[in-house]
Design a protein around this motif. Structure first.
Motif, PDB file in Angstrom:
ATOM      1  N   LYS A  56       0.836  -1.193   0.000  1.00 46.10           N
ATOM      2  CA  LYS A  56       0.000   0.000   0.000  1.00 46.10           C
ATOM      3  C   LYS A  56       0.874   1.248   0.000  1.00 46.10           C
ATOM      4  N   GLN A  61      -3.890   0.569  -2.389  1.00 44.06           N
ATOM      5  CA  GLN A  61      -3.263  -0.672  -2.836  1.00 44.06           C
ATOM      6  C   GLN A  61      -2.397  -0.371  -4.061  1.00 44.06           C
ATOM      7  N   GLY A 178      -9.365  -6.433  -4.156  1.00 47.20           N
ATOM      8  CA  GLY A 178      -8.552  -5.751  -3.166  1.00 47.20           C
ATOM      9  C   GLY A 178      -8.079  -6.700  -2.077  1.00 47.20           C
ATOM     10  N   SER A 179      -6.881  -6.453  -1.590  1.00 44.83           N
ATOM     11  CA  SER A 179      -6.322  -7.323  -0.548  1.00 44.83           C
ATOM     12  C   SER A 179      -7.116  -7.226   0.751  1.00 44.83           C
ATOM     13  N   ASP A 180      -7.701  -6.051   1.046  1.00 45.97           N
ATOM     14  CA  ASP A 180      -8.508  -5.912   2.262  1.00 45.97           C
ATOM     15  C   ASP A 180      -9.714  -6.834   2.221  1.00 45.97           C
ATOM     16  N   ALA A 181     -10.365  -6.900   1.068  1.00 47.92           N
ATOM     17  CA  ALA A 181     -11.521  -7.790   0.920  1.00 47.92           C
ATOM     18  C   ALA A 181     -11.099  -9.251   1.031  1.00 47.92           C
ATOM     19  N   PHE A 183      -8.495 -10.426   2.826  1.00 41.79           N
ATOM     20  CA  PHE A 183      -8.229 -10.697   4.244  1.00 41.79           C
ATOM     21  C   PHE A 183      -9.534 -10.782   5.032  1.00 41.79           C
ATOM     22  N   LEU A 184     -10.527  -9.969   4.649  1.00 37.96           N
ATOM     23  CA  LEU A 184     -11.824 -10.024   5.320  1.00 37.96           C
ATOM     24  C   LEU A 184     -12.500 -11.368   5.079  1.00 37.96           C
ATOM     25  N   GLU A 187     -10.921 -13.829   7.311  1.00 40.65           N
ATOM     26  CA  GLU A 187     -11.335 -13.611   8.697  1.00 40.65           C
ATOM     27  C   GLU A 187     -12.768 -14.052   8.952  1.00 40.65           C
TER      28      GLU A 187
END
Length: 472
Positions: A56, A61, A178-181, A183-184, A187
């Motif tokens: 990032k 990103q 996206g990497s956040d999605a 990782f979510l 999780e």
């Protein structure tokens, strides 16, 4: 590039048998100078490919291509649908670059840079050599009955291939959503993130199918780049080429005999060992000349150099060369055609860089409300407008307001005069502009509006202000 009259090889491909069925290739494990260079390039590119979506820059990103939500990040810079013109220019730059690169260097991109080739040759095949063995062992294993040894090797190989395909699919999904999605999803689990998990399984299946079964057929059938060769290459283009002048000479190629002097017999330097064919991952014979299937991977160069060295003949029978260099001994020249493509590429790059510098982090559009005329408010004239503000950054703007620039007047926002535009968000609303009638020079006046965050000017936009028509 061949001087051989028999062109029948062009009627078939090496991966299809006479009955039209798929014929699997078991290439010999390559080795040599170029292969070592390719390994270095491949693993550097693999590292970049895998790491890119998880880096990032200023909260953005590094690389993301979220087509569904129309959000794109390139080198950490966010791009929105409003920046589509930049995308068009970048595509044109890429197309012209590929054309120029192909005209000069042939299909070298496929053998050295293409992700399909890198994953297949430097990841999956290397695992296959480790489990199944080299060319001969793989061929025997394919013909072997399903006994304990074959089942064990197949299960181990296919399991590893599936895990790698699953890993590639995760990286690919990180580029798309996206990497956040991603990782979510890890999780929260596949149930709460069902759509992303289904996409992950689909991508895994596609990659597994490609690298386990389809393989080189992607380059031959699916990839359009190979078709470009036929219209872009000419006698000046540098390719992985067989020196048929030296290899055939007056009496053609023949098996090596250490007791004969090939210079006296008129036989070419090619000893017909077929090692260049055995090592080719596309199953072609480079001695037939430039072919659609060839990806310029250089495996045949390394193998031929090794054979030439072992029999005491000069290396370079297969090398990077142009048709004119081999047939006419002409050195490489940067032709007018290449200069033309270079000029076009330079112009497009200049336009693209200029547009990047002119691009703003906040885009504002203020338009007059359709169908509405001006209104008299005492000695003032009022127009109503709609506005839309796009925040392309990863930070919130908490004190957005409008001011007239180079024009005396007042802007009244419907609602709060100062409002917030969240990161990567959009704010829309209605506003009124009021200007004293005596300050209007005509019935249609250009006004310039500044979008401020506190005292910081973020963006300016222009619109028309209507007033009564003057009969003076």
């Amino acid at each position: 590039m061949s001087n051989l009259p028999d062109e029948a090889f062009r009627d078939t491909i090496g991966t299809i048998d006479e009955g039209g069925n798929r014929k699997f290739i078991f290439p010999k494990k390559p080795s040599g100078k170029f292969y070592n260079y390719r390994k270095i390039v491949s693993y550097v590119l693999l590292t970049i490919l895998i790491v890119n979506p998880f880096i990032k820059v200023n909260g953005n990103q590094f690389m993301m291509f979220n087509i569904l939500e129309r959000r794109f990040n390139i080198f950490g810079f966010p791009f929105w649908p409003q920046d589509f013109y930049l995308f068009v220019i970048s595509i044109l730059v890429g197309v012209v670059f590929i054309i120029l690169f192909t005209v000069v260097f042939g299909r070298i991109f496929c053998g050295w840079i293409c992700p399909q080739t890198i994953f297949l040759e430097m990841v999956f095949r290397r695992i296959e050599y480790w489990i199944d063995g080299d060319r001969g062992a793989q061929s025997r294993l394919a013909r072997q009955e399903w006994n304990a040894e074959k089942i064990r090797k197949r299960v181990v190989k296919w399991t590893i291939f599936f895990l790698i395909s699953f890993g590639i699919a995760n990286v690919f999904l990180a580029y798309l959503v996206g990497s956040d999605a991603l990782f979510l999803m890890v999780e929260q689990g596949p149930v709460k993130q069902a759509s992303n998990f289904i996409a992950l399984l689909i991508f895994t299946g596609v990659f597994y199918f490609v690298f386990v079964w389809f393989r080189e057929q992607v380059c031959i059938i699916a990839c359009p780049y190979g078709r470009l060769q036929g219209v872009l290459l000419d006698n000046k283009s540098i390719n992985v080429a067989y020196d048929f002048v030296r290899g055939e000479k007056e009496n053609g190629r023949a098996k090596f005999n250490k007791k004969e002097d090939r210079a006296l017999t008129g036989k070419g330097d090619c000893i017909d060992c077929l090692q260049c064919v055995h090592v080719c991952p596309m199953g072609i014979d480079i001695r037939n000349g430039t072919q659609l299937e060839c990806t310029n991977c250089t495996a045949c160069i390394d193998e031929c150099d090794h054979i030439m060295e072992s029999v005491g003949l000069p290396k370079g029978l297969i090398r990077y060369a142009s048709e004119d260099e081999i047939a006419k001994k002409e050195p490489f020249k940067f032709t007018a055609r290449m200069k033309g493509y270079t000029a076009v590429l330079f112009i497009l790059l200049s336009i693209f860089v200029g547009m990047l510098f002119l691009r703003t982090n906040v885009q504002a559009v203020v338009l007059r409300l359709p169908g509405q005329l001006f209104q008299h408010k005492g000695d003032k004239i009022s127009n109503v407008y709609t506005y839309k503000i796009v925040n392309k950054t990863m930070k919130d703007y908490n004190d957005i307001h409008f001011e007239l620039i180079d024009q005396k007047g007042e802007i009244r926002n419907v609602g709060k005069q100062h409002f917030k535009v969240p990161k990567e968000g959009i704010s829309q609303g209605t506003l009124f502009i009021e200007i004293n009638e005596v300050l209007l020079e005509s019935d249609k006046t250009k006004v310039k509006i500044g979008v401020y965050n506190g005292n910081e000017l973020l963006e300016t936009t222009n619109t028309n202000f209507l007033g009564p028509r003057s009969f003076n």
